[in-house]
Write an enzyme that holds these catalytic residues in place. Structure first.
Site, PDB file in Angstrom:
ATOM      1  N   CYS A 112       0.980  -1.304  -0.082  1.00 44.74           N
ATOM      2  CA  CYS A 112      -0.028   0.006  -0.050  1.00 44.74           C
ATOM      3  C   CYS A 112       0.790   1.091  -0.038  1.00 44.74           C
ATOM      4  O   CYS A 112       0.619   2.003  -0.750  1.00 44.74           O
ATOM      5  CB  CYS A 112      -1.048   0.107   1.112  1.00 44.74           C
ATOM      6  SG  CYS A 112      -2.038   1.463   1.362  1.00 44.74           S
TER       7      CYS A 112
ATOM      8  N   CYS B 131      -1.719   1.804  -2.908  1.00 47.27           N
ATOM      9  CA  CYS B 131      -2.767   2.660  -2.672  1.00 47.27           C
ATOM     10  C   CYS B 131      -2.039   4.306  -2.563  1.00 47.27           C
ATOM     11  O   CYS B 131      -2.633   5.165  -3.533  1.00 47.27           O
ATOM     12  CB  CYS B 131      -3.395   2.637  -1.512  1.00 47.27           C
ATOM     13  SG  CYS B 131      -3.336   1.152  -0.704  1.00 47.27           S
TER      14      CYS B 131
ATOM     15  N   LYS C 271      -0.279   5.355  -6.072  1.00 45.16           N
ATOM     16  CA  LYS C 271      -1.269   5.221  -7.113  1.00 45.16           C
ATOM     17  C   LYS C 271      -2.070   6.491  -6.944  1.00 45.16           C
ATOM     18  O   LYS C 271      -2.216   7.300  -7.876  1.00 45.16           O
ATOM     19  CB  LYS C 271      -2.122   3.857  -6.837  1.00 45.16           C
ATOM     20  CG  LYS C 271      -3.200   3.863  -7.891  1.00 45.16           C
ATOM     21  CD  LYS C 271      -4.643   4.451  -7.480  1.00 45.16           C
ATOM     22  CE  LYS C 271      -5.039   4.075  -5.956  1.00 45.16           C
ATOM     23  NZ  LYS C 271      -5.852   2.875  -5.939  1.00 45.16           N
TER      24      LYS C 271
ATOM     25  N   TYR D  67      -9.792  -2.988 -10.695  1.00 45.27           N
ATOM     26  CA  TYR D  67      -9.914  -1.831 -10.262  1.00 45.27           C
ATOM     27  C   TYR D  67      -8.271  -1.112 -10.671  1.00 45.27           C
ATOM     28  O   TYR D  67      -8.333  -0.201 -10.958  1.00 45.27           O
ATOM     29  CB  TYR D  67     -10.368  -1.342  -8.854  1.00 45.27           C
ATOM     30  CG  TYR D  67      -9.232  -1.788  -7.836  1.00 45.27           C
ATOM     31  CD1 TYR D  67      -8.322  -0.785  -7.168  1.00 45.27           C
ATOM     32  CD2 TYR D  67      -9.223  -3.126  -7.379  1.00 45.27           C
ATOM     33  CE1 TYR D  67      -7.400  -1.096  -6.250  1.00 45.27           C
ATOM     34  CE2 TYR D  67      -8.457  -3.404  -6.321  1.00 45.27           C
ATOM     35  CZ  TYR D  67      -7.403  -2.482  -5.906  1.00 45.27           C
ATOM     36  OH  TYR D  67      -6.630  -2.702  -4.785  1.00 45.27           O
TER      37      TYR D  67
ATOM     38  N   GLU E 238      -7.965   2.246 -13.010  1.00 42.90           N
ATOM     39  CA  GLU E 238      -7.203   3.611 -12.234  1.00 42.90           C
ATOM     40  C   GLU E 238      -5.988   3.719 -13.029  1.00 42.90           C
ATOM     41  O   GLU E 238      -5.904   4.798 -13.266  1.00 42.90           O
ATOM     42  CB  GLU E 238      -6.720   2.862 -10.842  1.00 42.90           C
ATOM     43  CG  GLU E 238      -7.962   3.015  -9.897  1.00 42.90           C
ATOM     44  CD  GLU E 238      -7.501   2.609  -8.503  1.00 42.90           C
ATOM     45  OE1 GLU E 238      -8.456   2.780  -7.609  1.00 42.90           O
ATOM     46  OE2 GLU E 238      -6.634   2.091  -8.121  1.00 42.90           O
TER      47      GLU E 238
ATOM     48  N   HIS F  18     -27.009  20.727   0.264  1.00 48.57           N
ATOM     49  CA  HIS F  18     -27.363  21.458  -1.023  1.00 48.57           C
ATOM     50  C   HIS F  18     -26.511  22.557  -1.162  1.00 48.57           C
ATOM     51  O   HIS F  18     -25.949  23.403  -0.277  1.00 48.57           O
ATOM     52  CB  HIS F  18     -28.689  21.791  -0.980  1.00 48.57           C
ATOM     53  CG  HIS F  18     -29.168  22.270  -2.236  1.00 48.57           C
ATOM     54  ND1 HIS F  18     -29.219  21.476  -3.302  1.00 48.57           N
ATOM     55  CD2 HIS F  18     -29.302  23.569  -2.855  1.00 48.57           C
ATOM     56  CE1 HIS F  18     -29.743  22.159  -4.673  1.00 48.57           C
ATOM     57  NE2 HIS F  18     -29.739  23.384  -4.316  1.00 48.57           N
TER      58      HIS F  18
ATOM     59  N   GLU G 188     -26.150  14.787  -1.982  1.00 46.98           N
ATOM     60  CA  GLU G 188     -27.736  14.924  -1.500  1.00 46.98           C
ATOM     61  C   GLU G 188     -28.551  13.867  -2.160  1.00 46.98           C
ATOM     62  O   GLU G 188     -29.555  13.803  -1.761  1.00 46.98           O
ATOM     63  CB  GLU G 188     -28.333  16.415  -1.619  1.00 46.98           C
ATOM     64  CG  GLU G 188     -28.368  16.718  -3.064  1.00 46.98           C
ATOM     65  CD  GLU G 188     -28.780  18.267  -3.066  1.00 46.98           C
ATOM     66  OE1 GLU G 188     -29.651  18.578  -2.300  1.00 46.98           O
ATOM     67  OE2 GLU G 188     -27.985  19.069  -3.806  1.00 46.98           O
TER      68      GLU G 188
HETATM   69  P1  FAD Z   1       1.474  -5.991   1.969  1.00 48.96           P
HETATM   70  O1  FAD Z   1       0.963  -4.658   1.972  1.00 48.96           O
HETATM   71  O2  FAD Z   1       1.431  -6.584   0.388  1.00 48.96           O
HETATM   72  O3  FAD Z   1       2.575  -6.455   2.835  1.00 48.96           O
HETATM   73  C1  FAD Z   1       3.184  -7.649   2.469  1.00 48.96           C
HETATM   74  C2  FAD Z   1       4.647  -7.652   2.868  1.00 48.96           C
HETATM   75  O4  FAD Z   1       5.330  -8.958   3.035  1.00 48.96           O
HETATM   76  C3  FAD Z   1       5.449  -6.880   1.730  1.00 48.96           C
HETATM   77  O5  FAD Z   1       6.133  -5.774   2.242  1.00 48.96           O
HETATM   78  C4  FAD Z   1       6.506  -8.073   1.068  1.00 48.96           C
HETATM   79  O6  FAD Z   1       7.621  -7.569   0.898  1.00 48.96           O
HETATM   80  C5  FAD Z   1       6.718  -8.773   2.480  1.00 48.96           C
HETATM   81  N1  FAD Z   1       6.769 -10.515   2.390  1.00 48.96           N
HETATM   82  C6  FAD Z   1       6.475 -11.140   1.561  1.00 48.96           C
HETATM   83  N2  FAD Z   1       6.736 -12.302   1.662  1.00 48.96           N
HETATM   84  C7  FAD Z   1       7.731 -12.255   2.761  1.00 48.96           C
HETATM   85  C8  FAD Z   1       8.782 -12.930   3.466  1.00 48.96           C
HETATM   86  N3  FAD Z   1       8.817 -14.221   2.979  1.00 48.96           N
HETATM   87  N4  FAD Z   1       9.713 -12.596   4.120  1.00 48.96           N
HETATM   88  C9  FAD Z   1       9.728 -11.222   4.555  1.00 48.96           C
HETATM   89  N5  FAD Z   1       8.730 -10.404   4.059  1.00 48.96           N
HETATM   90  C10 FAD Z   1       7.997 -10.784   3.112  1.00 48.96           C
HETATM   91  N6  FAD Z   1      -6.019  -0.879  -1.197  1.00 48.96           N
HETATM   92  C11 FAD Z   1      -6.883  -0.139  -0.694  1.00 48.96           C
HETATM   93  O7  FAD Z   1      -7.346  -0.422   0.481  1.00 48.96           O
HETATM   94  N7  FAD Z   1      -7.174   0.841  -1.376  1.00 48.96           N
HETATM   95  C12 FAD Z   1      -6.338   1.329  -2.391  1.00 48.96           C
HETATM   96  O8  FAD Z   1      -6.446   2.625  -3.161  1.00 48.96           O
HETATM   97  C13 FAD Z   1      -5.380   0.477  -3.015  1.00 48.96           C
HETATM   98  N8  FAD Z   1      -4.832   0.568  -4.287  1.00 48.96           N
HETATM   99  C14 FAD Z   1      -3.844  -0.541  -4.659  1.00 48.96           C
HETATM  100  C15 FAD Z   1      -3.053  -0.275  -5.641  1.00 48.96           C
HETATM  101  C16 FAD Z   1      -2.296  -1.019  -6.312  1.00 48.96           C
HETATM  102  C17 FAD Z   1      -1.374  -0.723  -7.345  1.00 48.96           C
HETATM  103  C18 FAD Z   1      -2.057  -2.309  -5.522  1.00 48.96           C
HETATM  104  C19 FAD Z   1      -0.990  -3.132  -6.007  1.00 48.96           C
HETATM  105  C20 FAD Z   1      -2.699  -2.446  -4.308  1.00 48.96           C
HETATM  106  C21 FAD Z   1      -3.528  -1.415  -3.909  1.00 48.96           C
HETATM  107  N9  FAD Z   1      -4.353  -1.867  -2.735  1.00 48.96           N
HETATM  108  C22 FAD Z   1      -5.198  -0.658  -2.197  1.00 48.96           C
HETATM  109  C23 FAD Z   1      -4.360  -3.139  -2.097  1.00 48.96           C
HETATM  110  C24 FAD Z   1      -3.380  -3.074  -0.800  1.00 48.96           C
HETATM  111  O9  FAD Z   1      -2.191  -2.270  -1.202  1.00 48.96           O
HETATM  112  C25 FAD Z   1      -3.311  -4.345  -0.140  1.00 48.96           C
HETATM  113  O10 FAD Z   1      -4.612  -4.722   0.235  1.00 48.96           O
HETATM  114  C26 FAD Z   1      -2.344  -4.229   1.280  1.00 48.96           C
HETATM  115  O11 FAD Z   1      -1.277  -3.690   1.100  1.00 48.96           O
HETATM  116  C27 FAD Z   1      -2.379  -5.546   1.723  1.00 48.96           C
HETATM  117  O12 FAD Z   1      -1.663  -5.474   2.965  1.00 48.96           O
HETATM  118  P2  FAD Z   1      -0.919  -6.859   3.534  1.00 48.96           P
HETATM  119  O13 FAD Z   1      -0.314  -6.621   4.798  1.00 48.96           O
HETATM  120  O14 FAD Z   1      -1.777  -7.934   3.414  1.00 48.96           O
HETATM  121  O15 FAD Z   1       0.055  -7.277   2.458  1.00 48.96           O
END
Ligand code: FAD
Length: 451
Positions: free
Chosen positions: A42, A47, A50, A176, A180, A434, A439
């Protein structure tokens, strides 16, 4: 048995950081591993960057609209380089803040890839660490299909770091993220084609919203090609040639795939421990985010429930309170409001009409399509759309869908109303603001009876 930590979190993204911070505040000794950058998808490549690009691209329209309001807007030009540099500076700042969150909450950070050795042991590089509980919060990664020439394509990860704005770009996908990015590139001046292999973009959203938004995006100059899919991508001297499955060819300077994201479970060592996965590789969890191994939990995109940041955060909080706070609670996935930062935006909460009909049988529909006041003087042909879905026996509003400026901001408050189980009568009893687009939500009285 004593452990190095009470909790070891794998993945310092939205869910992992929140779960580790709250668990620590509840007295747990916590460590977290991150293999890329603290903050996760994110903050680093989702997010946040973006939305910054969406803001940037919207100015094109704002300049045009301003003229109808008497502004003489001079020569316009845009520097992609400046935008990307400024965006990177902001992401670095946020990355620093996330590091501080961990530090200030006594969460030990291990930089590197973590894998599981046994149900209480994790390996990061050559370090072996033990913990009573393990939380998988590894997120998801863009899927790149097996198409000849796919090495010439980018995903959203690379789109944030292109050296220059492509003059012509093909965005593949109908979700989405694809929509976007099509809007971002279109606003910044690229020639954009959105290719989608099904017949209507934004699968899973309300059908009226899908049709309406599709029309609005087309009006803005995005070429939407449905039932179309690349069969081959070839690099030529002056760009890329994309051959579609139906034999047609398209020329472009860049092709971006946004065709889905795979849960990050490969090579973690989960299956060997008995942690069951779904068919798509996502971790199977209970409502309290517990996996099939009792001390291992999982939250966020890796569980493939609702892949949104606030949901990952909510699941992380519920996990911490359940395991370390003595307040067991399930993550709540009902009536989660969400937005598409397209131009115009989409805001949605609750059921689509199709879902509501399936669940309740008959439903009452209220819908309105109109020209937002701002567009009268601007001369823009942009329209707005609002739709309410009501379950007639209880009078409960079970779905609200908005397409129009600020739809994301509006839908957040509507989400509270649905969470409070507001009825249509209560919507009607609410006085409107309004003049506003919002609204419309409280002033629609005529049931939709068909075109
Ligand atoms: P992540 O935030 O993906 O975190 C996982 C982390 O784990 C990463 O940093 C990764 O490097 C790390 N990792 C993975 N495997 C390992 C490992 N084995 N050892 C150590 N580290 C590891 N959501 C919204 O709500 N609003 C939005 O507008 C929105 N826009 C988005 C736009 C794009 C382009 C994308 C790709 C996603 C968007 N999302 C949005 C979705 C949102 O980013 C995710 O839902 C959110 O980040 C999920 O959080 P998470 O903690 O599950 O995983």
């Amino acid at each position: 048995m004593t452990f190095d930590y009470d909790l070891f979190v794998i993945g310092a993204g939205s869910g992992g950081v929140r779960a580790s911070r709250i668990s620590s505040s509840l007295g747990a000794r916590v460590a977290i591993a991150e293999e890329f950058r603290v903050g996760g998808t994110c903050v680093i490549r989702g997010c946040v960057p973006k939305k910054l690009l969406v803001y940037a691209s919207h100015f094109a329209e704002d300049f045009k609209d301003a003229e109808g309001y008497g502004w003489a807007v001079g020569e316009r030009s845009h520097s992609w380089k400046t935008l990307i540099e400024n965006k990177d500076r902001e992401i670095n700042r946020l990355n620093g803040i996330y590091h501080n969150i961990l530090k200030n909450n006594n969460v030990t950070l291990y930089e590197g890839r973590a894998t599981l050795v046994d149900k209480n042991t994790v390996k990061v590089g050559d370090r072996t660490i033990t913990a009573k509980y393990i939380l998988i919060a590894t997120g998801a990664t863009p899927v790149m299909p097996d198409v000849p020439g796919i090495e010439h394509a980018i995903s959203s990860n690379e789109a944030f770091h292109l050296d220059e704005l492509p003059k012509r770009i093909i965005v593949v996908g109908g979700g989405y993220i694809a929509v976007e990015f099509a809007g971002i590139f279109n606003g910044l001046g690229s020639d954009v084609t959105l290719l989608y292999r099904r017949d209507l973009i934004l699968r899973g959203f309300d059908d009226d919203v899908r049709t309406f938004l599709s029309g609005e995006l087309t009006k803005k100059g995005i070429k939407i090609e449905t039932n179309a899919n690349p069969a081959r991508i070839e690099k030529r001297a002056n760009g890329l040639t994309v051959t579609l499955e139906d034999g047609r060819t398209l020329e472009c300077d860049a092709i971006m795939y946004a065709t889905g994201r795979d849960p990050n479970t490969k090579g973690l060592g989960l299956e060997a421990l008995g942690v069951e996965l779904k068919e798509n590789g996502a971790v199977k969890v209970t409502a309290q985010s517990q996996t099939t191994v009792d001390n291992i939990y999982a939250v966020g995109d890796v569980t493939d429930r609702i892949a949104l940041t606030p949901v990952a955060i909510h699941e992380g909080m519920a996990f911490a309170e359940t395991v370390f706070g003595g307040r067991p609670r399930a993550a709540d996935h009902e009536n989660v409001p969400s937005a598409v930062f397209s131009q115009p935006q989409v805001g949605t909460v609750g059921l689509t009409e199709a879902q509501a009909r399936e669940k309740y049988g008959a439903v009452d529909i209220y819908k309105s399509q109109f020209r937002p006041m701002k567009m009268t003087l601007s001369g823009s042909s942009e329209q707005a759309f609002v739709k309410l879905i009501v379950e007639p026996k209880s009078d409960l509003v079970v779905g609200v869908h908005i397409v129009g400026g600020d739809a994301a901001e509006i839908i957040q408050s509507v989400g509270i109303a649905l969470k409070c189980k507001a009825t249509k009568a209560q919507f009607d009893a609410t006085v409107g603001v309004h003049p506003s687009l919002a609204e419309e939500i409280v002033t629609m009285r005529e049931k939709y009876t068909g075109d």
